[in-house]
Design a protein around this motif. Structure first.
Motif, mmCIF file in Angstrom:
data_model
loop_
_atom_site.group_PDB
_atom_site.id
_atom_site.type_symbol
_atom_site.label_atom_id
_atom_site.label_comp_id
_atom_site.label_asym_id
_atom_site.label_seq_id
_atom_site.Cartn_x
_atom_site.Cartn_y
_atom_site.Cartn_z
ATOM 1 N N THR A 103 -14.940 15.059 -34.773
ATOM 2 C CA THR A 103 -14.945 14.498 -33.675
ATOM 3 C C THR A 103 -15.002 15.129 -32.050
ATOM 4 O O THR A 103 -14.353 16.513 -31.949
ATOM 5 C CB THR A 103 -13.686 13.657 -33.456
ATOM 6 O OG1 THR A 103 -13.490 13.123 -34.811
ATOM 7 C CG2 THR A 103 -13.755 12.801 -32.976
ATOM 8 N N ILE B 280 -14.415 10.209 -36.422
ATOM 9 C CA ILE B 280 -13.364 9.095 -35.419
ATOM 10 C C ILE B 280 -11.987 10.246 -35.319
ATOM 11 O O ILE B 280 -12.131 11.365 -35.620
ATOM 12 C CB ILE B 280 -13.257 8.262 -36.578
ATOM 13 C CG1 ILE B 280 -12.411 9.201 -38.073
ATOM 14 C CG2 ILE B 280 -13.940 7.291 -37.235
ATOM 15 C CD1 ILE B 280 -11.857 7.610 -39.574
ATOM 16 N N ASN C 19 -17.753 9.988 -40.938
ATOM 17 C CA ASN C 19 -17.868 9.157 -39.526
ATOM 18 C C ASN C 19 -17.101 10.202 -38.311
ATOM 19 O O ASN C 19 -16.177 11.010 -38.973
ATOM 20 C CB ASN C 19 -16.968 7.458 -39.643
ATOM 21 C CG ASN C 19 -17.668 6.723 -40.431
ATOM 22 O OD1 ASN C 19 -18.898 6.703 -39.807
ATOM 23 N ND2 ASN C 19 -17.122 6.713 -41.226
ATOM 24 N N PHE D 168 -20.543 7.117 -35.481
ATOM 25 C CA PHE D 168 -20.161 5.691 -36.767
ATOM 26 C C PHE D 168 -21.282 6.103 -38.021
ATOM 27 O O PHE D 168 -22.927 6.030 -37.711
ATOM 28 C CB PHE D 168 -19.898 4.716 -36.577
ATOM 29 C CG PHE D 168 -19.689 3.441 -37.483
ATOM 30 C CD1 PHE D 168 -18.328 4.324 -37.605
ATOM 31 C CD2 PHE D 168 -19.860 2.311 -37.183
ATOM 32 C CE1 PHE D 168 -17.285 3.260 -38.622
ATOM 33 C CE2 PHE D 168 -19.806 1.437 -37.966
ATOM 34 C CZ PHE D 168 -18.127 2.359 -38.911
ATOM 35 N N ILE E 95 -14.542 6.297 -32.215
ATOM 36 C CA ILE E 95 -15.338 6.315 -32.909
ATOM 37 C C ILE E 95 -16.109 6.876 -31.578
ATOM 38 O O ILE E 95 -17.090 7.034 -30.753
ATOM 39 C CB ILE E 95 -16.218 4.908 -33.157
ATOM 40 C CG1 ILE E 95 -15.636 4.040 -33.995
ATOM 41 C CG2 ILE E 95 -17.422 5.303 -33.860
ATOM 42 C CD1 ILE E 95 -15.432 2.961 -34.698
#
Length: 305
Positions: A187, A156, A154, A141, A138
């Protein structure tokens, strides 16, 4: 204390945040073992341009039954700043990046001074030669309903690998494996681009950066330590927001959208290699790779050594 790189993940070839394929950096590391529990902490200096200094730090804890199961939780942080010295707030192996930032313990005040990622890893050796490895990470989040309603997603990443190995004998060892890896569009990026998980314009983790996915199947054969043969088939899709295209670019927003994003590069690789050991210190190596990018025809490369 020295120069090198860290690899924090379960399984081979499914690294997410830190990989042995990244450029090397200077760091110091220490670890402690308490029977079933291990702890590890490191702090390193990544690089500096004419103004901005970049650092990396990580802390993790692992539990094992010393038989067939490992479970670990780790936190990795990249922080930076103009003429920023080493931040001693990150030298506490028990503190968290969130605790440091939200309580203004760092030497650069604000919530944009560093980028933290949290990873859960698991490694299981099941019966009859089956090994299962997985990582879940993560980076961002979302819990707030207002952010969810606005379309924020999110950040991830996750990876999975299963490997079956035949019973070891005096004659040979044979393995079959398959893996899947996913890294989200945003990410490993940060609102401050110097806090992205990159080093010398290359990803610190997965070699394709981010905004992509990869499927791999393969086999390996070992024969009396004299002959080694491997075959891999790799299929990946990489979006235009990957770190490999713009390593220091900040994210423009954590909004949902197509995945992979933008113009997607699709690749297929078939790699076969062998190594024959004539004597303990003399060997011959060969590898052939067939590559196909998007809708182009296959191309081939041969390496002999």
């Amino acid at each position: 204390i020295g120069r090198g790189r860290q690899k924090w993940s379960a399984g081979d070839g499914i690294d997410l945040v830190l990989s042995e394929k990244s450029p090397a950096y200077d760091y110091g590391l220490f670890g402690l073992n308490f029977r079933n529990i291990k702890g590890r902490f490191f702090h390193g200096f990544l690089e500096s341009d004419s103004l901005t200094n970049r650092y990396i730090t990580g802390r993790g804890v692992e539990w094992t039954n010393h038989k067939n199961f490992n479970l670990s939780l780790s936190e990795l942080v990249v922080y930076s700043g103009i003429n920023r010295p080493i931040d001693f707030a990150y030298f506490n192996p028990m503190s968290s990046h969130l605790e440091v930032e939200l309580n203004n313990r760092q030497n650069k005040i604000g919530t944009d001074s560093g980028n933290g990622a949290w990873q859960l890893s698991m490694d299981i050796m099941a019966k009859k030669g089956l090994r299962i490895s997985g990582n879940f990470l993560i980076d961002e989040f979302i819990l707030d309903d207002i952010q969810l309603d606005s379309g924020k997603i999110n950040g991830i990443a996750w990876s999975f690998r299963a490997c079956w190995t035949s019973k070891k004998t005096e004659e040979y060892i044979f393995s079959l494996y398959g893996s899947y890896l996913y890294v989200g569009t945003h990410t490993f990026r940060h609102e401050e681009g110097y806090n992205n998980f990159v080093q010398r314009s290359m990803p610190l983790g997965w070699q394709d950066g981010s905004d992509g996915k990869e499927i791999k199947i393969g086999l390996k054969y070992f024969n009396k330590n004299e002959l080694i043969f491997n075959l891999d088939i790799i299929r990946n899709e990489i979006g235009s927001n990957s770190l490999i295209y713009s390593p220091y670019k900040p994210y423009s927003g954590y909004k949902s959208g197509p995945f992979p994003s933008g113009i997607v590069s699709k690749s297929l690789f078939i790699v076969a290699g062998s190594q024959w050991w004539w004597k303990p210190n003399i060997s011959a190596f060969s590898e052939i790779q067939f590559s196909k990018f998007n809708d182009n025809n296959f191309s081939a490369d041969l390496i002999i050594g």
